[in-house]
Motif scaffolding. Structure first.
Motif, PDB file in Angstrom:
ATOM      1  N   MET A 174       0.821  -1.220   0.000  1.00  0.00           N
ATOM      2  CA  MET A 174       0.000   0.000   0.000  1.00  0.00           C
ATOM      3  C   MET A 174       0.851   1.264   0.000  1.00  0.00           C
ATOM      4  O   MET A 174       0.513   2.238  -0.652  1.00  0.00           O
ATOM      5  N   SER A 175       1.936   1.266   0.790  1.00  0.00           N
ATOM      6  CA  SER A 175       2.805   2.436   0.830  1.00  0.00           C
ATOM      7  C   SER A 175       4.219   2.014   1.216  1.00  0.00           C
ATOM      8  O   SER A 175       4.414   1.033   1.934  1.00  0.00           O
ATOM      9  N   VAL A 176       5.185   2.775   0.700  1.00  0.00           N
ATOM     10  CA  VAL A 176       6.597   2.523   0.981  1.00  0.00           C
ATOM     11  C   VAL A 176       7.243   3.842   1.374  1.00  0.00           C
ATOM     12  O   VAL A 176       7.108   4.842   0.667  1.00  0.00           O
ATOM     13  N   TYR A 177       7.911   3.831   2.508  1.00  0.00           N
ATOM     14  CA  TYR A 177       8.649   4.999   2.992  1.00  0.00           C
ATOM     15  C   TYR A 177      10.118   4.595   3.017  1.00  0.00           C
ATOM     16  O   TYR A 177      10.472   3.562   3.586  1.00  0.00           O
ATOM     17  N   ILE A 178      10.943   5.395   2.366  1.00  0.00           N
ATOM     18  CA  ILE A 178      12.356   5.050   2.213  1.00  0.00           C
ATOM     19  C   ILE A 178      13.214   6.243   2.613  1.00  0.00           C
ATOM     20  O   ILE A 178      12.925   7.382   2.236  1.00  0.00           O
ATOM     21  N   GLU A 179      14.247   5.952   3.388  1.00  0.00           N
ATOM     22  CA  GLU A 179      15.269   6.954   3.685  1.00  0.00           C
ATOM     23  C   GLU A 179      16.634   6.286   3.552  1.00  0.00           C
ATOM     24  O   GLU A 179      16.725   5.071   3.370  1.00  0.00           O
ATOM     25  N   ASN A 180      17.669   7.057   3.679  1.00  0.00           N
ATOM     26  CA  ASN A 180      19.024   6.587   3.413  1.00  0.00           C
ATOM     27  C   ASN A 180      19.732   6.127   4.693  1.00  0.00           C
ATOM     28  O   ASN A 180      20.829   6.567   4.990  1.00  0.00           O
ATOM     29  N   HIS A 181      19.081   5.235   5.447  1.00  0.00           N
ATOM     30  CA  HIS A 181      19.698   4.712   6.667  1.00  0.00           C
ATOM     31  C   HIS A 181      20.010   3.235   6.502  1.00  0.00           C
ATOM     32  O   HIS A 181      19.620   2.609   5.527  1.00  0.00           O
ATOM     33  N   LYS A 182      20.693   2.693   7.502  1.00  0.00           N
ATOM     34  CA  LYS A 182      21.037   1.271   7.491  1.00  0.00           C
ATOM     35  C   LYS A 182      19.914   0.456   8.117  1.00  0.00           C
ATOM     36  O   LYS A 182      18.759   0.877   8.102  1.00  0.00           O
ATOM     37  N   HIS A 183      20.245  -0.681   8.706  1.00  0.00           N
ATOM     38  CA  HIS A 183      19.213  -1.605   9.200  1.00  0.00           C
ATOM     39  C   HIS A 183      18.450  -1.059  10.409  1.00  0.00           C
ATOM     40  O   HIS A 183      17.236  -1.232  10.504  1.00  0.00           O
ATOM     41  N   GLN A 184      19.127  -0.416  11.311  1.00  0.00           N
ATOM     42  CA  GLN A 184      18.440   0.135  12.477  1.00  0.00           C
ATOM     43  C   GLN A 184      17.599   1.338  12.048  1.00  0.00           C
ATOM     44  O   GLN A 184      18.097   2.269  11.425  1.00  0.00           O
ATOM     45  N   THR A 185      16.329   1.316  12.400  1.00  0.00           N
ATOM     46  CA  THR A 185      15.409   2.372  11.984  1.00  0.00           C
ATOM     47  C   THR A 185      15.556   3.586  12.889  1.00  0.00           C
ATOM     48  O   THR A 185      15.338   3.485  14.102  1.00  0.00           O
ATOM     49  N   PRO A 186      15.898   4.755  12.327  1.00  0.00           N
ATOM     50  CA  PRO A 186      15.999   5.974  13.143  1.00  0.00           C
ATOM     51  C   PRO A 186      14.637   6.349  13.745  1.00  0.00           C
ATOM     52  O   PRO A 186      13.588   6.155  13.120  1.00  0.00           O
ATOM     53  N   GLN A 187      14.674   6.880  14.945  1.00  0.00           N
ATOM     54  CA  GLN A 187      13.454   7.235  15.671  1.00  0.00           C
ATOM     55  C   GLN A 187      12.554   8.174  14.857  1.00  0.00           C
ATOM     56  O   GLN A 187      11.346   7.961  14.768  1.00  0.00           O
ATOM     57  N   GLY A 188      13.128   9.228  14.280  1.00  0.00           N
ATOM     58  CA  GLY A 188      12.322  10.184  13.519  1.00  0.00           C
ATOM     59  C   GLY A 188      11.636   9.544  12.322  1.00  0.00           C
ATOM     60  O   GLY A 188      10.470   9.844  12.030  1.00  0.00           O
ATOM     61  N   PHE A 189      12.328   8.680  11.624  1.00  0.00           N
ATOM     62  CA  PHE A 189      11.751   7.964  10.478  1.00  0.00           C
ATOM     63  C   PHE A 189      10.619   7.053  10.948  1.00  0.00           C
ATOM     64  O   PHE A 189       9.558   6.981  10.315  1.00  0.00           O
ATOM     65  N   PHE A 190      10.828   6.363  12.057  1.00  0.00           N
ATOM     66  CA  PHE A 190       9.805   5.499  12.633  1.00  0.00           C
ATOM     67  C   PHE A 190       8.533   6.297  12.943  1.00  0.00           C
ATOM     68  O   PHE A 190       7.431   5.925  12.522  1.00  0.00           O
ATOM     69  N   GLU A 191       8.692   7.407  13.650  1.00  0.00           N
ATOM     70  CA  GLU A 191       7.542   8.231  14.035  1.00  0.00           C
ATOM     71  C   GLU A 191       6.803   8.767  12.812  1.00  0.00           C
ATOM     72  O   GLU A 191       5.565   8.730  12.751  1.00  0.00           O
ATOM     73  N   LYS A 192       7.554   9.272  11.843  1.00  0.00           N
ATOM     74  CA  LYS A 192       6.945   9.835  10.636  1.00  0.00           C
ATOM     75  C   LYS A 192       6.184   8.755   9.857  1.00  0.00           C
ATOM     76  O   LYS A 192       5.066   8.986   9.381  1.00  0.00           O
ATOM     77  N   THR A 193       6.758   7.573   9.756  1.00  0.00           N
ATOM     78  CA  THR A 193       6.110   6.485   9.022  1.00  0.00           C
ATOM     79  C   THR A 193       4.828   6.042   9.722  1.00  0.00           C
ATOM     80  O   THR A 193       3.790   5.878   9.073  1.00  0.00           O
ATOM     81  N   ILE A 194       4.881   5.869  11.039  1.00  0.00           N
ATOM     82  CA  ILE A 194       3.676   5.477  11.781  1.00  0.00           C
ATOM     83  C   ILE A 194       2.568   6.504  11.563  1.00  0.00           C
ATOM     84  O   ILE A 194       1.421   6.163  11.241  1.00  0.00           O
TER      85      ILE A 194
END
Length: 163
Positions: free
Chosen positions: A129-149
């Protein structure tokens, strides 16, 4: 209040800043997942999910793999961060479900553990349904996690985060 079940990754621990963020907005069930030492972990998590009745299942890495499969059983939307749908270091006993849940992905393009392009190819672009992509490695950054949720929940209830 919406309910979220959060499943941490293989090398992660229960709780943490991601769960603390979720608890601000949702009723959260975030069990300890002993993927290495509990052979029936999948069935245990499935039983917990059936009892909790989440609106969303969120999982990271190995937790993303489990969330994906549990979502198939409950027909519940899943939010998967760098899910270990392939290239797992362990193979827990699992069972595929019969449903095709709404799938939302959060991927790190520099992930050196779970290849994000292989994940997309495996799922099939039409089933996501949706894909959110950023330029990080395996560990998900907190800000990316919050924005995606927030972005995913907004797709289902645009007024949910409005205070």
């Amino acid at each position: 209040m919406k309910k979220i079940m959060f499943l941490h990754g293989l090398e992660s621990k229960q709780g943490g800043s991601k769960v603390e963020y979720l608890e601000q907005f949702f009723e959260v069930h975030a069990p300890e997942c002993k993927y290495h030492t509990k052979p029936g972990i999948f069935y245990n998590l499935l039983d917990q999910a059936e009892g909790f009745k989440p609106d969303f299942i969120v999982g990271s890495s190995m937790g993303g793999y489990m969330a994906y499969l549990i979502g198939q059983h409950l027909n519940c939307p899943v939010i998967l961060f760098n899910p270990a749908l392939h290239s797992r270091s362990i193979e827990p006993i699992v069972e595929k479900g019969i449903h095709t849940p709404d799938i939302h992905l959060g991927l790190g393009m520099r992930d050196d553990v779970i290849d994000p392009m292989k994940t997309l190819d495996l799922l099939g672009y039409e089933d996501v349904m949706s894909v959110y992509i950023e330029n990080h490695k395996h560990q998900t950054p907190q800000g990316f996690f919050e924005k995606t949720i927030k972005n995913v929940v907004d797709q289902y209830d645009p007024n949910y985060f409005i205070l």
